[in-house]
Write a protein that holds these residues in place. Structure first.
Motif, PDB file in Angstrom:
ATOM      1  N   LEU A   1     -15.044   1.623   7.124  1.00 26.92           N
ATOM      2  CA  LEU A   1     -14.176   2.572   6.566  1.00 26.92           C
ATOM      3  C   LEU A   1     -13.855   2.449   5.204  1.00 26.92           C
ATOM      4  N   SER A   2     -13.509   1.366   4.824  1.00 26.47           N
ATOM      5  CA  SER A   2     -12.949   1.115   3.352  1.00 26.47           C
ATOM      6  C   SER A   2     -14.222   1.550   2.512  1.00 26.47           C
ATOM      7  N   GLU A   3     -15.601   1.393   2.644  1.00 28.20           N
ATOM      8  CA  GLU A   3     -16.605   1.791   2.009  1.00 28.20           C
ATOM      9  C   GLU A   3     -16.669   3.203   1.690  1.00 28.20           C
TER      10      GLU A   3
ATOM     11  N   CYS B   1     -11.890   5.533   3.281  1.00 27.46           N
ATOM     12  CA  CYS B   1     -10.513   5.383   3.888  1.00 27.46           C
ATOM     13  C   CYS B   1      -9.725   4.126   3.546  1.00 27.46           C
ATOM     14  N   VAL B   2      -8.341   4.502   3.394  1.00 27.74           N
ATOM     15  CA  VAL B   2      -7.458   3.505   2.841  1.00 27.74           C
ATOM     16  C   VAL B   2      -7.087   2.565   4.263  1.00 27.74           C
ATOM     17  N   VAL B   3      -7.406   1.293   4.147  1.00 26.79           N
ATOM     18  CA  VAL B   3      -7.104   0.364   5.337  1.00 26.79           C
ATOM     19  C   VAL B   3      -6.140  -0.605   4.964  1.00 26.79           C
ATOM     20  N   LEU B   4      -5.131  -0.529   5.564  1.00 28.89           N
ATOM     21  CA  LEU B   4      -4.019  -1.565   5.425  1.00 28.89           C
ATOM     22  C   LEU B   4      -3.935  -2.662   6.608  1.00 28.89           C
ATOM     23  N   ARG B   5      -3.836  -3.961   6.249  1.00 18.38           N
ATOM     24  CA  ARG B   5      -3.917  -5.054   7.257  1.00 18.38           C
ATOM     25  C   ARG B   5      -3.297  -6.173   6.756  1.00 18.38           C
TER      26      ARG B   5
END
Length: 354
Positions: A345-347, A350-354
């Motif tokens: 997703l990040s690649e 997509c903004v991924v918050l974890r």
């Protein structure tokens, strides 16, 4: 020739002198000024059709019964403590807005305003409304929000022309069954911030409704009839005590936003994957332990909020959601600290918050 007096937001503390014959005034717009009173002659303008005085400091009104042509009276955001009874004598009145005053009761005579189409008396100090209000069967918009009303009778079902109904922020403990008879409700139904513990199955009869807000109540479940709301585009259910969502939710194919934060959900039905129009799914602050693989069917989903749940793993198919722009996973504890699905997703941006 008829003319208008317009000076909204002009800082006026006194009513201005008309530029011509007052009897020819057709429209007055002096909203958002600092007026504390109106001259008596304002209540005797035979051609006035529209009087806009929102956001002033009016504590009382002169006798208005001479406004025989008046169709719209806007008095939102003043300091009125009494309903202006002379308004009941206005035969052409179609719009009456009194939102955000300090009115403690409505007169029984309000039922005489049979031509009324839009009524807003929210944000006042009402604990009840007269039974005659439910005889205003021509209403298309009714706002009773932000009062302390404890009961709405079954006769609300007679307001069959309603397109918009706001009963939010009151003290209601029950939704009348007859609300399902309001088949023309299209724009919105606000029932937020009351004390409901259940929803009647009759609600599923509102097949034209596009926006439903049931937030901040005490709901522990929903009837399967919720699937009858097939025109819904936005469903807000946050701030309840929901433990599960019925499979029938999957019938809401037009739904674009589903707000379920601050409940007690431990999972989702597989039918959520049938919500092909969904753009936003908010599941913050629940107790969800796993997600159905069917979520991969949400091809238009752009925002998925999973903050503060109990997730240990994610369906690999999330990486294949073509429209996903933001995935918020904060305050979960995934077993794999850096799963491939998140890398993929990040690649792709997509903004991924974890």
């Amino acid at each position: 020739m008829p003319y208008e007096m317009k000076a909204p937001g002009a800082g006026l503390a006194a009513f201005p002198v008309p530029a011509g014959d007052p009897a020819l005034l057709r429209r007055i717009d002096l909203a958002w000024n600092a007026l504390t009173e109106l001259p008596e002659w304002v209540g005797r303008l035979p051609r006035l059709e529209d009087l806009r005085l929102d956001g002033n400091r009016l504590r009382d009104l002169p006798d208005l019964h001479g406004l025989t042509a008046l169709r719209a009276l806007h008095l939102d955001g003043n300091t009125l403590t009494r309903f202006p009874e002379s308004v009941l004598e206005l035969p052409e009145l179609r719009t009456l807005f009194l939102y955000g005053n300090a009115i403690g009761e409505l007169p029984e005579g309000i039922g005489r305003l049979r031509g009324l189409r839009r009524l807003a008396v929210g944000g006042n100090a009402l604990t009840s409304v007269p039974v005659t209000l439910w005889r205003l069967t021509g209403l298309v918009s009714l706002n009773l929000a932000e009062n302390a009303i404890t009961e709405v009778p079954e006769t609300i079902g007679e307001l069959t022309e309603l397109r918009m109904l706001d009963l939010g922020h009151n003290a209601l403990t029950r939704i009348p069954e007859a609300i399902g008879d309001l088949h023309n409700l299209t724009d919105y139904l606000y029932l937020s911030d009351n004390r409901f513990t259940s929803v009647p199955a009759s609600l599923g009869g509102l097949t034209r409704l596009t926006y439903l807000n049931l937030t901040d109540n005490r709901l522990t479940g929903l009837p399967a009839a919720i699937g009858g709301l097939t025109a819904l585009r936005e469903l807000r259910l946050y701030g309840n005590r929901l433990r599960e969502i019925p499979e029938a939710i999957g019938r809401l194919r037009e739904l674009r936003e589903l707000h379920l934060m601050n409940n007690a959900l431990t999972g989702l039905p597989a039918s959520v994957g049938d919500l092909s129009g969904l753009r936003l799914l908010d599941l913050r602050n629940n107790a969800i332990t796993s997600l159905p693989g069917s979520l991969t069917g949400l091809s238009r989903l752009t925002h998925l909020d999973l903050r503060n749940n109990r997730l240990r793993e994610l369906p690999g198919g999330l990486a294949d959601l073509p429209a996903l722009e933001k995935l918020d996973l904060r305050w979960n504890k995934l077993d794999d600290g850096d799963p491939e699905v998140l890398r993929r997703l990040s690649e792709r941006g997509c903004v991924v918050l974890r």
